[in-house]
Design a protein around this motif. Structure first.
Motif, short mmCIF file in Angstrom:
data_model
loop_
_atom_site.label_atom_id
_atom_site.label_comp_id
_atom_site.label_asym_id
_atom_site.label_seq_id
_atom_site.Cartn_x
_atom_site.Cartn_y
_atom_site.Cartn_z
N SER A 141 110.96 78.51 45.53
CA SER A 141 112.65 78.37 45.93
C SER A 141 112.88 77.67 44.53
O SER A 141 112.41 77.27 43.41
N ILE A 142 114.15 78.04 44.41
CA ILE A 142 115.20 77.50 43.42
C ILE A 142 116.11 76.57 43.93
O ILE A 142 116.90 76.50 45.04
N GLY A 143 116.11 75.27 43.61
CA GLY A 143 117.05 74.15 44.44
C GLY A 143 116.70 73.79 45.74
O GLY A 143 115.83 74.38 46.40
N PRO A 144 117.59 73.17 46.17
CA PRO A 144 117.46 72.71 47.78
C PRO A 144 117.94 73.80 48.67
O PRO A 144 118.98 74.47 48.29
N THR A 145 117.06 74.02 49.74
CA THR A 145 117.49 75.20 50.64
C THR A 145 117.94 74.80 51.95
O THR A 145 117.70 73.39 52.21
N LYS A 146 118.45 75.43 52.81
CA LYS A 146 118.68 74.95 54.12
C LYS A 146 117.57 74.72 54.93
O LYS A 146 117.56 73.82 55.83
N LYS A 147 116.52 75.53 54.89
CA LYS A 147 115.29 75.29 55.49
C LYS A 147 114.31 74.53 54.78
O LYS A 147 114.11 74.73 53.44
N ARG A 148 113.47 73.57 55.39
CA ARG A 148 112.70 72.91 54.70
C ARG A 148 111.18 73.41 54.61
O ARG A 148 110.97 74.34 55.51
N GLN A 149 110.46 73.18 53.59
CA GLN A 149 109.17 73.96 53.36
C GLN A 149 108.13 73.05 53.24
O GLN A 149 108.40 71.83 53.24
N THR A 150 107.08 73.23 53.94
CA THR A 150 105.65 72.41 53.85
C THR A 150 104.35 73.16 53.93
O THR A 150 104.63 74.40 53.82
N GLN A 151 103.30 72.72 53.53
CA GLN A 151 102.11 73.24 53.33
C GLN A 151 101.26 72.51 54.56
O GLN A 151 101.12 71.47 54.56
#
Length: 95
Positions: A71-81
């Motif tokens: 991703s580039i910058g903050p997105t509306k959806k959060r990411q995790t692993q």
């Protein structure tokens, strides 16, 4: 395959993306481009999109889990692993 989801792309970038990608929803782009073309597109987006654009890339790769998430910058959806598997967190809907 390359899928690009953005909060808000600059107009010039969005217009260029429409040349090569299908846009099923505003700021969501899907294409079956080859790996070398996908790398070029991702490089272009990193160069021309400010962090406020909130761009998320899903690119198919030839190793597990079969896709790459960046991703580039903050997105509306959060990411995790979880156990090395990149995931996007969706808000729970109450029915």
């Amino acid at each position: 395959m390359l899928v690009v989801v953005a909060n808000d792309l600059p107009p010039a970038v969005r217009g260029r993306m429409k040349l090569w990608f299908t846009e099923p929803r505003p700021n969501v782009f899907v294409s079956g481009v080859k790996d070398s073309v996908a790398e070029t597109v991702v490089s272009y987006l990193y160069k021309h999109c400010p962090p406020e654009a909130g761009v998320m890339f899903f690119r198919s790769i030839n190793r597990p889990p079969g896709f790459e998430l960046k991703s580039i910058g903050p997105t509306k959806k959060r990411q995790t692993q979880i156990c090395g598997l990149p995931l996007v967190i969706e808000a729970q809907q109450n029915d």
